[in-house]
Design a protein around this motif. Structure first.
Motif, PDB file in Angstrom:
ATOM      1  N   ASP A   1       0.552  -1.559   4.646  1.00  0.00           N
ATOM      2  CA  ASP A   1       1.721  -0.785   5.075  1.00  0.00           C
ATOM      3  C   ASP A   1       2.665  -1.638   5.913  1.00  0.00           C
ATOM      4  O   ASP A   1       3.890  -1.580   5.742  1.00  0.00           O
ATOM      5  CB  ASP A   1       1.285   0.456   5.862  1.00  0.00           C
TER       6      ASP A   1
ATOM      7  N   ILE B   1      -5.547  -1.017   4.631  1.00  0.00           N
ATOM      8  CA  ILE B   1      -4.423  -0.127   4.307  1.00  0.00           C
ATOM      9  C   ILE B   1      -3.306  -0.304   5.331  1.00  0.00           C
ATOM     10  O   ILE B   1      -2.124  -0.361   4.977  1.00  0.00           O
ATOM     11  CB  ILE B   1      -4.904   1.338   4.231  1.00  0.00           C
TER      12      ILE B   1
ATOM     13  N   HIS C   1     -10.822  -3.160  -3.074  1.00  0.00           N
ATOM     14  CA  HIS C   1     -10.682  -2.135  -2.033  1.00  0.00           C
ATOM     15  C   HIS C   1     -12.022  -1.806  -1.388  1.00  0.00           C
ATOM     16  O   HIS C   1     -12.093  -1.602  -0.178  1.00  0.00           O
ATOM     17  CB  HIS C   1     -10.066  -0.866  -2.634  1.00  0.00           C
TER      18      HIS C   1
END
Length: 155
Positions: A140, A136, A17
Motif C-alpha cells: 500500500d 500488505i 503471499h
C-alpha cells in the motif's frame, strides 16, 4: 536460482503471499502429449497444488491441466499426480531442508524453456498473519508513493 526465459504458462501468486521463498529450483515434469498441447494453449492452474517427496522421487499434486479439446481418448485426468524430474542431489537437499519445522515445497511457476515444460519450485517457510499484514502495508505504501509521483509529474 532458476531463471525463466521462456513463455510463462502459470504463476502462483498465492505462494508468494503465504510463504517466504528461501530457495528456488527448476525442474522438468513428466507429461503426456495432449497435456503439452493443452499447456501450449495456456490451460493450467497451480493455485491449489503442492509437492511431496515419496521414495526419493518428487511429485506434484493438484496441478490442473485442462483436457485438450481435440484429444478424445488420449486425454488424461486433469488432476492426476505428475512426477517432477530433478537430480538426486537436489532431491536429497530438499529432503534435508523439509525435515525442519515449518518448511514446505511449493510450485511457483510453470513455463516453457525452448520446447520443454519446466516447473519452478520453491523451498518455503510459512508466513504468520502479522507477516502478511506487513507485506500488505508495504504494498500500500509503495502504491501511494507511485500515485503521488505520477501526480507530481502531471503538475
Amino acid at each position: 536460482m532458476a531463471k525463466t526465459n521462456g513463455k510463462m504458462i502459470a504463476n502462483n501468486k498465492k505462494a508468494y503471499h503465504d510463504y517466504f521463498i528461501l530457495e528456488s529450483f527448476e525442474t522438468g515434469i513428466a507429461l503426456h502429449g495432449t497435456e503439452v498441447k493443452s499447456l501450449r494453449m495456456g490451460k493450467c492452474s497451480i493455485k491449489e497444488s503442492f509437492i511431496r517427496i515419496e521414495n526419493g522421487e518428487v511429485f506434484i499434486y493438484g496441478m490442473h491441466i485442462s483436457p485438450y479439446e481435440k484429444g478424445n481418448i488420449f486425454n488424461k485426468d486433469p488432476l492426476r499426480v505428475r512426477k517432477l524430474l530433478m537430480h538426486k542431489s537436489e532431491i536429497n537437499k530438499l529432503i534435508g531442508k523439509t525435515k525442519e519445522k515449518g518448511m514446505a515445497i511449493v510450485p511457483l511457476k510453470v513455463y516453457f524453456k525452448g520446447s520443454l515444460v519446466k516447473v519452478e519450485i520453491g523451498l518455503a517457510k510459512g508466513k504468520k498473519l502479522y507477516d502478511k499484514r506487513q507485506d500488505i502495508a508495504k504494498k500500500d505504501q509503495k502504491r501511494e508513493a507511485q500515485r503521488d509521483f505520477k501526480q507530481n509529474l502531471r503538475v
